[in-house]
Scaffold this motif. Structure first.
Motif, short mmCIF file in Angstrom:
data_model
loop_
_atom_site.label_atom_id
_atom_site.label_comp_id
_atom_site.label_asym_id
_atom_site.label_seq_id
_atom_site.Cartn_x
_atom_site.Cartn_y
_atom_site.Cartn_z
N GLY A 30 0.83 -1.21 0.00
CA GLY A 30 0.00 0.00 0.00
C GLY A 30 0.86 1.25 0.00
N THR A 31 1.93 1.24 0.80
CA THR A 31 2.82 2.42 0.87
C THR A 31 3.50 2.64 -0.47
N ILE A 32 4.01 1.57 -1.07
CA ILE A 32 4.73 1.72 -2.35
C ILE A 32 3.78 2.21 -3.44
N PHE A 33 2.60 1.59 -3.52
CA PHE A 33 1.65 1.98 -4.58
C PHE A 33 1.16 3.41 -4.40
N SER A 34 0.96 3.84 -3.16
CA SER A 34 0.46 5.21 -2.99
C SER A 34 1.58 6.22 -3.12
N ALA A 35 2.84 5.77 -2.94
CA ALA A 35 3.95 6.70 -3.06
C ALA A 35 4.31 6.97 -4.52
N ILE A 36 4.09 5.99 -5.39
CA ILE A 36 4.45 6.18 -6.81
C ILE A 36 3.36 6.99 -7.50
N PRO A 37 3.71 8.19 -7.99
CA PRO A 37 2.70 8.99 -8.68
C PRO A 37 2.10 8.21 -9.86
N GLY A 38 0.80 8.20 -9.94
CA GLY A 38 0.12 7.45 -11.01
C GLY A 38 -0.48 6.16 -10.50
#
Lengths: 509, 152
Positions: A30-38
């Motif tokens: 969740g952290t990685i997906f929300s941190a990557i713009p797009g």
């Protein structure tokens, strides 16, 4: 009180290494997906939804809760370091986070964001744990006509919450409702809109709708965009973050004040309970309120940690708020709670007023996971992974989207082991893609699709009980309450002049 | 100018689908029989609302095009999305015909080419095989999903 004890005892589930591993993995994803713009936590959850088939429903929901919490705070990473919010809910965090980064205090800004997220997430989860049983009990009083008016209220709020594009939102909701009517009628043996396709007799499965709407349409959107955002990559490579800089001094936290954390969390929680409102509205309102009541409003937008705290407390408190209508009435407030509702439906559990009463032992661990994610995983993830965040979010786009596309397409096969569902996901993905390109809110379509069957069922039952007299919606007390509530919300959200965004917010958004 | 028309084409399609839905809803049967609501009742309401909203949107878009005030076109590549849709379509057909592994590796490889420059082809091919293998491990071994094979 019984429910609170049940939630407290559910923390023991986290002592099971397998459960803990899923919760931690969910939080990191969740952290990685929300941190990557797009990318978004919603996309992460949509991709992982097929995997919940083989998981115990409690573990699946606990992992969903941790993804949800991570999704709200992960966006602050790129919002602070490169001024590009990874998630819309972190838009306001960028206003003060990025100026701090420019002053060489990026890690400190991330530390403040983590503390705000931790406080907001914990307050939101505790309010949910404390209040949900009472709301669930009250929800049992709502009768058939009241249930229809409540669902109609939710649909109206979801549509009018899309300010500036209400007609498009209404049309998107209609598309969702139209899709929901495909297949066998719930009360009579009549098929509708199947056009001779026997595969459509059972209706459209929720899985291809979610995967098409959030995963395939996202890949199509990204495929059309520029191949490599060189500027963003360069900005990321210039960012240096050290672990020791993450912990904000106590004096700085005292300066922000407990009142700011609590007030912002309460705003976020309240906004979260409204269908369709979401984390970005919560953080925006909390930020505006903090600036309005501050003795130094001119310091905001220039690196004031209080702005970060307000924004992050509010958007994480939204998680607790948004789960209230989902758990008590079966009404999802945002895409993530809609997917969590999907997990329940896939596992044959009927969401709605009876859920809290009949399946409290299923819900309690979910709330424990939400609180655990806020209090333990947010600070721990920042401290352990913080220095590597930028490297993680700089992952090659081709590898990222290649993997996402594979997960999305194969994932849609898992539901029924049929390639028809894969084709359905593709068709719905293309529909969602063109809707997004034309500025239609696809989340409204999804919520229309989810609420549609119940909306129709309660409408037909209500009118059958009243011999076709529509006045029943005004003469029944519970229904009248929701009719009045709808009018109040229409006045405040659609008729009354909206709040203006702060200048800085407009620049960054 | 073509972009403006593309936007109005979408609104037009939405309108046509809404009208088609409403007509089909009429064909389901009477909305009420002996005072009881029938399966066509709800679709008729939704269809009517859809025709109304899509009609308004189409009219607004037409006014924008007519006045030349429509927003400027997007800068995204016009071919990337249709190519991707075609790739996914072919992948789904191949997936059911010849199984998971080979179509998946080829699909990931073509996706990687679509999302990057056409350099380091060998490296991309290896990465594609690794991703397809990881996908197999996650679905088949970790989560017990039976994926199709050449033998069915």
């Amino acid at each position: 009180m019984e429910f609170i004890i049940l939630v407290a005892s559910s923390f023991t589930k986290l002592l099971d290494p397998v459960v803990l591993a899923y919760v931690i993995a969910g939080f990191i994803i969740g952290t990685i997906f929300s941190a990557i713009p797009g990318l978004t936590a919603t996309l992460a959850l949509a991709l992982l939804l097929p995997l919940t088939y083989s998981l115990d429903v409690t573990i699946a929901l606990m992992a969903c809760a941790s993804i949800y919490m991570a999704g709200m705070c992960g966006g602050s990473i790129t919002a602070t370091t490169i001024n590009i919010p990874g998630a819309p809910s972190s838009m306001m965090t960028a206003l003060d986070g990025y100026p701090l980064q420019k002053q060489g205090k990026g890690a400190l800004a991330l530390g403040h964001a983590a503390i705000g997220s931790m406080a907001g997430g914990a307050i939101g989860a505790m309010l949910l744990i404390g209040l949900a049983p009472f709301i669930a009990e009250a929800s049992l009083l709502v009768q058939t006509t009241g249930k229809f008016s409540l669902l109609a209220f939710a649909m109206v709020v979801i549509v009018i919450a899309q300010r500036g594009k209400v007609i498009k939102a209404a049309m998107a909701a209609c598309i969702g409702l139209m899709l929901a009517t495909i297949g066998l009628d719930a009360m009579e043996p009549v098929t509708r809109f199947t056009f001779g396709f026997s595969s459509l007799t059972a209706g459209i499965d929720l899985m291809p709708v979610i995967i098409g709407t959030f995963a395939i349409s996202e890949i199509l959107m990204q495929a059309g965009a520029a191949k490599e955002d060189r500027k963003m990559t360069e900005a990321m490579s210039a960012v240096k973050i050290r672990r020791r800089d993450f912990i904000p001094p106590l004096s700085s936290i005292r300066e922000i004040g407990l009142a700011c954390y609590i007030k912002s969390s309460l705003i976020g929680y309240s906004v979260g309970t409204l269908p369709g409102a979401g984390g970005s509205m919560g953080s925006f309102l909390a930020y505006v309120e903090t600036v309005r009541t501050s003795p130094n409003p001119e310091s905001y937008g220039k690196g004031n940690p209080k702005g970060i705290a307000a924004s992050e407390s509010a958007n994480n408190a939204v998680c607790g708020g948004a789960l209230v209508p989902m758990l008590t009435f079966g009404i999802p407030g945002d895409p993530i709670t809609a997917i969590m509702l999907g997990v329940l439906v896939i596992n044959g559990i009927q969401p709605g007023p009876q859920l809290m009463a009949g399946q409290a032992d299923l819900i309690a661990p979910v709330l424990a996971s939400l609180l655990f994610s806020a209090v333990v995983l947010i600070p721990l993830t920042l401290f352990l992974l913080g220095p590597y965040f930028i490297k993680i979010v700089s992952i090659r786009k081709d590898i990222l989207y290649g993997s996402i596309a594979l997960l999305a397409v194969v994932g849609s096969y898992v539901a029924t082991y049929s390639t028809f569902q894969m084709m359905m996901a593709l068709v719905l993905g293309v529909l969602a893609y063109y809707m997004r390109k034309n500025d239609f809110p696809v989340v409204t379509m999804l919520l229309g699709f989810i609420l549609g069957p119940n909306l129709e069922e309660f409408l037909r039952r209500s009118l059958a009980l009243s011999n076709g007299n529509p006045m029943t919606f005004f003469t029944s007390l519970d229904s009248l309450f929701f009719v009045i509530l709808t009018l109040v919300f229409v006045y405040f959200l659609a008729i009354k002049k909206p709040l203006q965004k702060p200048t800085g917010a407009a620049q960054s958004a | 100018m073509f972009y403006f028309y593309k936007k109005i084409i979408f609104q037009f399609l939405v309108f046509i689908v809404s009208v088609g839905y409403l007509v089909t809803a009429f064909n389901i049967g009477n909305p009420m029989l002996d005072g009881r609501l029938q399966p066509s009742f709800f679709p008729l309401i939704i269809g009517s609302l859809a025709v109304l909203f899509s009609g308004i949107l189409l009219f607004k878009e037409w006014l924008l095009v007519k006045s030349g005030a429509a927003d400027s076109g997007d800068e995204s590549s016009p071919y990337a999305a249709p190519i991707l849709v075609l790739l996914i379509f072919i992948y789904i057909l191949a997936f059911s015909a010849i199984g998971y592994f080979i179509p998946s590796a080829l699909f990931v490889f073509s996706m990687m080419l679509l999302f990057s420059e056409k350099k380091k082809i060998a490296q991309k091919a290896v990465i594609s095989i690794v991703i397809a293998t990881l996908g197999y491990l996650v679905f088949e071994l970790l989560f017990g999903v039976r994926l199709p094979t050449l033998r069915g």
